[in-house]
Design a protein around this motif. Structure first.
Motif, PDB file in Angstrom:
ATOM      1  N   ASP A 366       0.824  -1.210   0.000  1.00 18.20           N
ATOM      2  CA  ASP A 366       0.000   0.000   0.000  1.00 18.20           C
ATOM      3  C   ASP A 366       0.859   1.261   0.000  1.00 18.20           C
ATOM      4  N   LEU A 367       1.980   1.215   0.699  1.00 15.01           N
ATOM      5  CA  LEU A 367       2.848   2.389   0.768  1.00 15.01           C
ATOM      6  C   LEU A 367       3.645   2.580  -0.520  1.00 15.01           C
ATOM      7  N   VAL A 368       4.240   1.507  -1.023  1.00 14.54           N
ATOM      8  CA  VAL A 368       5.020   1.599  -2.263  1.00 14.54           C
ATOM      9  C   VAL A 368       4.129   2.003  -3.431  1.00 14.54           C
ATOM     10  N   GLU A 369       2.877   1.546  -3.426  1.00 19.82           N
ATOM     11  CA  GLU A 369       1.954   1.817  -4.514  1.00 19.82           C
ATOM     12  C   GLU A 369       1.022   2.995  -4.224  1.00 19.82           C
ATOM     13  N   ASP A 370       1.391   3.839  -3.279  1.00 20.37           N
ATOM     14  CA  ASP A 370       0.624   5.055  -3.049  1.00 20.37           C
ATOM     15  C   ASP A 370       0.494   5.805  -4.383  1.00 20.37           C
ATOM     16  N   PRO A 371      -0.721   6.216  -4.768  1.00 22.16           N
ATOM     17  CA  PRO A 371      -0.912   6.835  -6.091  1.00 22.16           C
ATOM     18  C   PRO A 371      -0.028   8.046  -6.353  1.00 22.16           C
ATOM     19  N   ARG A 372       0.434   8.701  -5.295  1.00 28.41           N
ATOM     20  CA  ARG A 372       1.270   9.891  -5.497  1.00 28.41           C
ATOM     21  C   ARG A 372       2.634   9.549  -6.067  1.00 28.41           C
ATOM     22  N   TRP A 373       3.120   8.334  -5.807  1.00 33.72           N
ATOM     23  CA  TRP A 373       4.473   7.979  -6.266  1.00 33.72           C
ATOM     24  C   TRP A 373       4.575   6.532  -6.751  1.00 33.72           C
ATOM     25  N   ALA A 374       3.468   5.939  -7.126  1.00 31.06           N
ATOM     26  CA  ALA A 374       3.484   4.538  -7.555  1.00 31.06           C
ATOM     27  C   ALA A 374       4.399   4.311  -8.750  1.00 31.06           C
TER      28      ALA A 374
END
Length: 611
Positions: A366-374
């Motif tokens: 969920d953190l690595v794929e946060d839409p802001r920096w996925a």
């Protein structure tokens, strides 16, 4: 320094905003079914705030927009947001960003700027047409070039050829786009099709190319259809092709060290590595969390510190290191970036993570794929120091804990992400390698970063002096199993494939003071003087302040005054790379980029040594 809106807020308290809305319509070329409207939002005498609103008035989706206008002499844009604004003399151009270029029918997008001077925009065009949505014939933008074809594909190059575009005034040049980013501008061929050879590619890698024509008025037409290219060779570690050349970038380097993502580019490092580990994310309450929000995604970069020379704006959705890494990838698309979690300071959270591996893996995803920096990250690195053993804290999760955590992480991230781990190099009998199932866990990891450094240091304040990163044991070495070759041999003996092992290189030295003996094994009185920490210093400093006076165990040492240091040099790194190739290892990695010289001489030694 964390107050993002300070400047703009200050302006709005000084003046009362007003709206001066105008629709500017000056002929340029055909771009019907869209309008651009300027609004003067503020005026504080010497400058003003302005915004443009682009609206799709047609029935089909716009894929991009480009607004151009003229300012009178003495008026200019000082800062902007939500668009890339450039100028040639008094002529200004605003282009959409990657995230706001697409407009559905009826949709609008607004971008703004702070202006200097008293002027007002004139001669507005939108996508080459009138800003009021009208079509002005007689100066059309170019057509799309023919779909490029690829030939001459090698490990590092591909030749692209395409049929000419047409334009009523003639074609000036073509922009070549690789994965959507312009990599070259080439003039049209005098006869026959135009071609371009891209020789900056990586082996075994997929690319997509399109071409866009530009006419004599610098109007761009639609992009061509794309062609897919896969270079030859195998970019996987140990696969018979290119070796992994990975380096750590530390988030805290942007503070006192003044080392930024841009330095990876200007030093030549980015062109010579394949992967970056961004260090570190934290592990708290059994989950992956952000380590330093300000450095990671909030710090505003000035133009001189930015990879592409464009300053951050106060309201853009992503700033900080993550945005700079995004820009670095656009410039060097061969690089893959992994988000590394844990490290020496933050490994304590892995003990709780091991109690529920699936929940841990979900939190990391969920953190690595946060839409802001996925789009920034291509995988995850777990830096657990150390499973079922002691580092800054001690863990007793059992020998299977790392294997279970690795399996859950791989299951969650799937086969298209990289999943790696930094692991111990303690090859002593009963040492840390013996404490965990590294062979079993390796089935879920793409590779291990074996930390073959920090074997010896001034935590033993009185010595004996010893190199912190010996390649091989030597007579008088203080501890059996504390060398790179012994660690690699032990991991292989456990069953870890050689292609999944990367040799670690430290871009720093460790040292003592109060030493009288030149050779290793001397007595000391305490740690050497370091810039940021006692007993440790960057290579870029040591190479001139305490040059190497000898080698032992495949690494260098130096005696200067009463100080004694050990560190790797370009020459010893070449030796280590030859050894890694002979062992059929997957490649090498280094900690960390900010310790190298400004021209990246240690990275270059890794790069050339693994060729």
């Amino acid at each position: 320094m964390r107050f993002r809106h300070k400047v703009v807020a200050g302006l709005t308290t000084l003046v009362l905003p007003f709206a001066a809305m105008v629709g500017l319509a000056t002929p340029a070329s055909a771009a019907a079914n869209a309008t651009a409207t300027f609004t003067k939002t503020q005026d504080w005498g010497s400058g003003f705030g302005g915004s443009w609103t682009v609206k799709n008035t047609g029935t089909t989706t716009l894929s991009s927009w480009n607004v151009e206008w003229d300012f009178p002499t003495g008026t200019r844009v000082a800062s902007s947001w939500d668009a890339t604004i450039t100028s040639t003399g008094d002529h200004w151009t605003a282009k959409n960003l990657a995230w706001n270029g697409t407009l559905a029918p009826g949709a609008t997008v607004t971008f703004g700027f702070n202006g200097v001077g008293p002027g007002f925009p004139s001669n507005c065009t939108l996508n080459g047409g009138s800003c009021d949505g009208g079509v002005v014939p007689g100066d059309e933008p170019p057509s799309a070039p023919g779909t490029p074809t690829a030939s001459g594909i090698t490990d590092t190059a591909a030749k692209l050829t395409w049929a000419a575009a047409t334009d009523d005034k003639g074609i000036k040049n073509y922009d070549v786009l690789r994965d959507g980013v312009k990599v070259a501008t080439v003039p049209p061929a005098t006869t026959g099709p135009t071609s371009y050879t891209d020789n900056t590619l990586s082996a075994g890698t997929d690319y997509s190319y399109t071409v866009q024509a530009r006419d004599t008025k610098d109007q761009t037409g639609p992009v061509s259809a794309s062609v897919a290219v896969r270079t030859t060779g195998n970019g996987n570690p140990g696969g018979g092709g290119s070796k992994i050349k990975m380096g750590y970038f530390t988030q805290w380097g942007v503070y006192g060290r003044n080392y930024h993502v841009k330095n990876l580019d200007t030093s030549g490092t980015a062109a010579k590595i394949t992967h970056i580990n961004y260090a570190f994310g934290n592990v708290q309450n059994g989950k992956c969390t952000i380590g330093d929000a300000y450095a990671d995604y909030d710090k505003a970069y000035t133009a001189d510190q930015s990879v592409d020379g464009v300053a951050d704006t106060w309201d853009q959705p992503l700033r900080g290191n993550f945005n700079q890494l995004r820009k670095l990838k656009a410039k060097h698309p061969h690089i893959k970036i992994l988000f590394s979690f844990g490290g020496w300071t933050w490994s304590g959270g892995f003990t709780q993570a091991a109690q529920n591996p699936a929940a841990f893996a979900q939190s990391c995803y969920d953190l690595v794929e946060d839409p802001r920096w996925a789009d920034v990250f291509d995988g995850i690195d777990l830096d657990w120091e150390y499973p079922n053993a002691c580092g800054l804290t001690c863990d007793n999760s059992g020998p299977a804990a790392l294997k279970n955590l690795a399996a859950a992480t791989r299951t969650k991230f799937g086969p298209n992400y990289l999943v790696t781990a930094a692991i111990t190099a303690d090859g002593s009998t009963g040492g840390k390698i013996d404490k965990a199932d590294y062979a079993g866990a390796s089935a879920s990891f793409d590779w291990y970063n074996v930390m073959t450094y920090d074997f010896f240091g001034s935590w033993a304040t009185k010595g004996p002096t010893a190199p912190h990163s010996p390649l091989t044991p030597y007579p008088g070495i203080p501890q059996q199993g504390f060398s790179s070759s012994e660690a690699i041999a032990k991991l292989k003996a456990q069953g870890v494939p050689d292609k999944k092992l990367l040799l670690g290189i430290g871009f720093y030295g460790r040292g003592w003071t109060g030493v009288t003996q030149d050779a290793p094994g001397g007595v000391a009185t305490g740690p050497g003087q370091g810039t940021y920490e006692q007993g440790i210093e960057d290579y870029k400093v040591l190479k001139t302040t305490c040059p190497a006076t000898g080698t032992v165990g495949g690494t260098a040492y130096a005696k200067c005054g009463n100080s004694w240091w050990s560190y790797d040099t370009p020459a010893t790194i070449q030796t280590k790379m030859a050894w890694a190739k002979n062992q059929k290892l997957g490649g090498a990695f280094f900690w960390s980029a900010d310790g190298d010289t400004s021209n990246g001489e240690l990275v270059n030694a890794i790069h050339t040594g693994l060729q």
